[in-house]
Design an enzyme around this catalytic site. Structure first.
Site, PDB file in Angstrom:
ATOM      1  N   LYS A 152     -36.085  -5.891  14.534  1.00 39.44           N
ATOM      2  CA  LYS A 152     -36.252  -6.541  15.853  1.00 39.44           C
ATOM      3  C   LYS A 152     -34.898  -6.673  16.541  1.00 39.44           C
ATOM      4  O   LYS A 152     -34.777  -6.473  17.748  1.00 39.44           O
ATOM      5  CB  LYS A 152     -36.858  -7.950  15.711  1.00 39.44           C
ATOM      6  CG  LYS A 152     -38.194  -7.984  15.024  1.00 39.44           C
ATOM      7  CD  LYS A 152     -39.320  -7.520  15.915  1.00 39.44           C
ATOM      8  CE  LYS A 152     -40.632  -7.659  15.193  1.00 39.44           C
ATOM      9  NZ  LYS A 152     -41.588  -6.628  15.329  1.00 39.44           N
ATOM     10  N   LYS A 243     -46.443   6.236  10.412  1.00 39.50           N
ATOM     11  CA  LYS A 243     -47.677   5.719   9.803  1.00 39.50           C
ATOM     12  C   LYS A 243     -48.762   5.608  10.876  1.00 39.50           C
ATOM     13  O   LYS A 243     -48.448   5.425  12.053  1.00 39.50           O
ATOM     14  CB  LYS A 243     -47.439   4.305   9.244  1.00 39.50           C
ATOM     15  CG  LYS A 243     -46.825   4.297   7.877  1.00 39.50           C
ATOM     16  CD  LYS A 243     -47.197   3.071   7.048  1.00 39.50           C
ATOM     17  CE  LYS A 243     -46.874   1.728   7.664  1.00 39.50           C
ATOM     18  NZ  LYS A 243     -47.030   0.614   6.713  1.00 39.50           N
ATOM     19  N   LYS A 246     -51.723   0.566  14.770  1.00 40.42           N
ATOM     20  CA  LYS A 246     -52.479   0.033  15.896  1.00 40.42           C
ATOM     21  C   LYS A 246     -51.639   0.056  17.164  1.00 40.42           C
ATOM     22  O   LYS A 246     -52.163   0.178  18.262  1.00 40.42           O
ATOM     23  CB  LYS A 246     -52.882  -1.401  15.574  1.00 40.42           C
ATOM     24  CG  LYS A 246     -53.903  -1.937  16.549  1.00 40.42           C
ATOM     25  CD  LYS A 246     -53.751  -3.410  16.826  1.00 40.42           C
ATOM     26  CE  LYS A 246     -54.670  -3.800  17.963  1.00 40.42           C
ATOM     27  NZ  LYS A 246     -54.501  -5.171  18.390  1.00 40.42           N
TER      28      LYS A 246
END
Ligand code: TRP
Length: 383
Positions: A152, A243, A246
């Protein structure tokens, strides 16, 4: 020195050396102190709405196997962790739907609410409460070294547009995310925590926090064991370097559990592979093809490995087209009964609410007991 202060001094020592205690050492010292604590299984999952194939193969199936194989006397908890979800901005209306969809999906896939205490984390207030207690002993330096936090920070440092979050604006909740996770686990005195590879660092922190708490305030928590579930890594259909996720912008990159056979076929057909004409299983050099073989293998009735399936396809002279057709057929066939079940459950909001309420009641029983012990140990019990 006051025991509380001594506890904190030790936290600093842990923070300085950074790494977790070697598992063997910590396990030996805890087993010397007393008999092994009773086994308790706990896992958590974010309410990401309707799960995709990556969640299903990587998380759901291993959990279902654990639900099936643990002795009936071992409590099993599965929490949908809304308090973790809000560490990133969420649309409130979407979050309500996502929580409901996640519960319905878990039930449709076979989580048995009689066997497993299935509940929403935010329904059991003790999670936030214990997280606060643990915040008072969690070393900031250690949290700042967590890979998720560091990524982050890296993103924030590279931010160049107005709508991206700058480093200054990163939220405290993201930093203390792993402390809340430790609270989830320790609240139920969990000993077995099945998670994917990416959660191992958080689990090590939970172990260390348990030990620091016990040293400072007396033995309250068993030190949880991390059980890394052998995860099937399902990759994006559009970019096999990533990967399946979502958050990827392209919905064609993932197969949702509720996709129709037609959607599944379209997505698999569009999967990025490579220009080699034959089928081989070479995950490093042919990740796209390997990904399709992994998915096929996960659903193969004969339980053939990806390499065995590749050999069979190769022997039959298959190209990518035939492989894709086989994969979409097997995925659609496997998901059909899950989808029937999902449609039935999602239409019955009353049922979902009852499951959540019952799960929360059951979870709260243990959670309240642990919190009473924690409060007393810290000196915030009675007066
Ligand atoms: N952080 C986990 C994830 O993102 C979810 C989680 C929250 C969890 N609390 C947990 C997993 C406790 C295991 C145990 O996947």
């Amino acid at each position: 020195m006051h025991p509380r202060i001594r506890g904190l001094a030790r936290v600093r020592a842990t923070a300085r050396c950074g790494a977790a205690l070697p598992a063997a050492v910590s396990r030996a010292s805890s087993s010397k102190a007393k008999a092994a604590p009773p086994e308790v299984v706990f896992s958590g999952i974010q309410p990401t709405g309707t799960p995709h194939l990556g969640n299903y193969l990587g998380l759901f199936l291993p959990f279902l196997e654990l639900q099936r194989s643990t002795p009936a006397s071992t409590p099993v908890y599965l929490s949908v962790v809304g308090l973790h979800a809000i560490t990133l901005p969420q649309d409130p209306a979407a979050l309500v739907r996502d929580r409901r969809n996640m519960l319905a999906s878990l039930l449709a896939c076979g989580v048995d609410p009689e066997r497993t205490t299935l509940f929403l984390q935010e329904d059991v207030r003790e999670h936030s409460e214990l997280a606060w207690f643990l915040n008072t002993i969690a070393p900031v330096g250690r949290l700042q070294r967590m890979t998720t936090w560091k990524s982050k920070i890296a993103t924030a440092r590279n931010a160049n547009s107005e709508d991206e979050v700058s480093e200054e604006d990163l939220r405290l909740g993201l930093l203390s995310y792993p402390v809340l996770q430790a609270a989830d686990i320790l609240l139920y005195k969990s000993t077995i925590v099945p998670v994917g590879e990416d959660q191992v660092q958080h689990l090590e922190l939970a172990r260390d926090i348990a030990q620091v708490f016990n040293r400072a305030f007396g033995d309250v928590f068993p030190v949880p064991e991390t059980r890394v579930v052998p995860q099937k890594r399902v990759l994006s259909l559009r970019d096999p370097a990533q990967k399946m996720s979502k958050s990827a912008p392209n919905p064609l990159s993932r197969i949702s559990l509720t996709d129709s056979p037609k959607d599944i076929a379209t997505k698999v057909k569009g999967a990025v592979t490579d220009s080699t004409a034959t089928i081989t299983y070479e995950p490093d050099t042919r990740p796209g093809v390997a990904n399709l073989l992994t998915i096929w293998s996960a659903f193969d009735e004969a339980k053939r490995s990806p390499a065995e399936l590749a050999a069979a396809a190769h022997a039959d002279g298959w190209g990518a087209g035939k492989l894709k057709a086989a994969v979409s057929d097997v995925v659609a066939a496997h998901l059909a009964p899950v989808q029937d079940e999902y449609r039935r459950i999602i239409a019955d909001e009353g049922y979902i609410r009852v499951v959540a309420a019952k799960g929360a009641d059951r979870a709260r029983e243990q959670a309240a007991k642990t919190m009473a012990e924690v409060r007393a140990a810290v000196g915030l019990g009675g007066i």
